[in-house]
Design a protein around this motif. Structure first.
Motif, mmCIF file in Angstrom:
data_model
loop_
_atom_site.group_PDB
_atom_site.id
_atom_site.type_symbol
_atom_site.label_atom_id
_atom_site.label_comp_id
_atom_site.label_asym_id
_atom_site.label_seq_id
_atom_site.Cartn_x
_atom_site.Cartn_y
_atom_site.Cartn_z
ATOM 1 N N ARG A 101 0.813 -1.222 0.000
ATOM 2 C CA ARG A 101 0.000 0.000 0.000
ATOM 3 C C ARG A 101 0.848 1.274 0.000
ATOM 4 N N SER A 173 -15.841 -0.232 -3.726
ATOM 5 C CA SER A 173 -15.935 0.419 -2.408
ATOM 6 C C SER A 173 -15.185 1.749 -2.386
ATOM 7 N N LYS A 197 -15.025 7.161 -1.539
ATOM 8 C CA LYS A 197 -14.638 7.045 -0.124
ATOM 9 C C LYS A 197 -13.498 7.984 0.231
ATOM 10 N N ARG A 199 -10.446 8.257 3.257
ATOM 11 C CA ARG A 199 -9.851 7.636 4.445
ATOM 12 C C ARG A 199 -9.217 8.764 5.242
ATOM 13 N N MET A 225 -8.415 -6.528 -0.870
ATOM 14 C CA MET A 225 -8.191 -6.989 0.501
ATOM 15 C C MET A 225 -9.212 -6.397 1.457
HETATM 16 C C1 R5P Z 1 -8.213 0.325 -0.733
HETATM 17 O O1 R5P Z 1 -7.566 0.997 -1.502
HETATM 18 C C2 R5P Z 1 -8.217 -1.176 -0.779
HETATM 19 O O2 R5P Z 1 -8.708 -1.654 -1.993
HETATM 20 C C3 R5P Z 1 -9.009 -1.738 0.354
HETATM 21 O O3 R5P Z 1 -10.332 -1.301 0.235
HETATM 22 C C4 R5P Z 1 -8.487 -1.294 1.681
HETATM 23 O O4 R5P Z 1 -7.104 -1.431 1.732
HETATM 24 C C5 R5P Z 1 -9.128 -2.100 2.789
HETATM 25 O O5 R5P Z 1 -8.664 -1.626 4.006
HETATM 26 P P1 R5P Z 1 -9.610 -1.595 5.276
HETATM 27 O O6 R5P Z 1 -10.268 -2.938 5.349
HETATM 28 O O7 R5P Z 1 -8.672 -1.351 6.430
HETATM 29 O O8 R5P Z 1 -10.580 -0.483 5.111
#
Ligand code: R5P
Length: 317
Positions: A101, A173, A197, A199, A225
């Protein structure tokens, strides 16, 4: 023992996911190579290959899942041991590639771990990498050795299709997942939607807006993931608010860190389909809505193709 071409195929596993190693060996109809993997009292890792590998075509299987640093270090030492034991070729099978990541400098004075791990694997002596669903496909380019980047999508989509869910929308998502969502949607004959989304902390996410229509539809949210499950659960709640009916999730890597399992269990998600790139913790096996699909066949077939020097294209269909 498979003996194809002029070199012996030998498959070894680290301690990160022994069940997957066993399944891959069963698929290949070969026995697992013998290794000793232990720790010194101060925590240092010690590895020893317990059989001759001189001139062999060796495959080492090790996802770099939790405990991440332990598993990565064990992998480096394994590669080094094979190099020093004169293996002819060392193919490193990393079903889950951690540290992916951090793949760019997105703020001042941070490391690019995805590149550093690629450099370290190459320096240790890896001849090629076989990986599955990197967090970002461009991580392939961080390596200057061949990379076979496999996807779990065909296996997951085939399994999901068996449910024959009507009125299906595949939802990403976040913006980054839109390509994956489109690809799943094409396989499943569904339309797509995207959740926008944000973060705002490593374990806190917020859904902002929706592109597409989900009212009165059943939804599948695919992702590479699930780590803290914040993204998945937030997206599911957001889609529900927008009128979605049943909401399913699937992902390649069940990282399941922090309170992911509790979040999933108490969420509105109907089912969460994951693969076995990472072994599930015991508590996860009690969560009924989590279903595991194996990717041993895909990885085994890739190993066979690489060893036989045939195309791996069929694995993407
Ligand atoms: C985001 O860029 C990825 O595709 C996943 O949605 C993300 O890494 C998932 O992380 P978490 O479950 O901590 O939200």
């Amino acid at each position: 023992m498979l003996v194809l071409r002029n070199y012996k195929l030998k498959v070894f596993g680290g301690s990160a996911n022994p069940e997957l190693v066993t399944k891959i060996c069963r698929y290949l109809r070969t026995s697992e190579g013998k290794m000793e993997l232990t720790r010194f009292p101060d925590g240092e890792t010690w590895v020893k290959i317990s059989e001759n590998v001189r001139g062999a075509d060796c495959f080492i299987i090790q996802p770099t899942c939790m405990p991440v640093n332990e598993n990565i270090m064990e992998l480096f030492l394994m590669i080094d041991a094979f190099k020093r034991a004169s293996a002819r070729r060392i193919s490193v099978v990393i079903p889950y590639y951690a540290y992916a990541r951090q793949d760019r400098k997105d703020q001042p004075r941070v490391a690019i771990s995805a590149k550093l791990i690629a450099n370290l694997l190459t320096s240790a002596g890896a001849s090629r990498i076989i990986a599955m669903d990197f967090h970002a496909p461009q991580v392939q380019g961080f390596f200057d050795i061949p990379v076979d980047h496999l996807i779990a999508e065909p296996v997951l989509a085939r399994e999901f299709a068996k449910k024959k869910v009507k009125d299906l929308v595949v939802a990403a998502s976040d913006m980054g997942g839109s390509k994956m969502a489109r690809s799943f949607a094409e396989r499943l004959g569904a339309s797509i939607a995207i959740v926008d989304k944000r973060r705002y902390h490593s374990n806190k996410v917020e859904a902002l807006s929706l592109i597409g229509e989900v009212a009165g539809k059943n939804v599948l949210i695919p992702d590479d993931m699930i780590s803290t499950a914040g993204t998945m659960v937030e997206a599911a709640m957001f889609l529900k608010k927008h009128g979605a009916k049943d909401i399913y999730a699937c992902c390649t890597h069940p990282v399941f860190s922090e309170s992911a399992l509790k979040k999933i269990e108490s969420s509105i998600l109907k089912e969460v389909m994951v693969t076995d790139t990472i072994p599930l913790p015991e508590e996860a096996k009690k969560v009924k809505k989590i279903k595991v699909i194996t990717v041993a066949g895909v990885l085994g077939e890739a190993i066979k193709s690489i060893h036989n020097e045939t195309s791996v294209t069929k694995l993407f269909r």
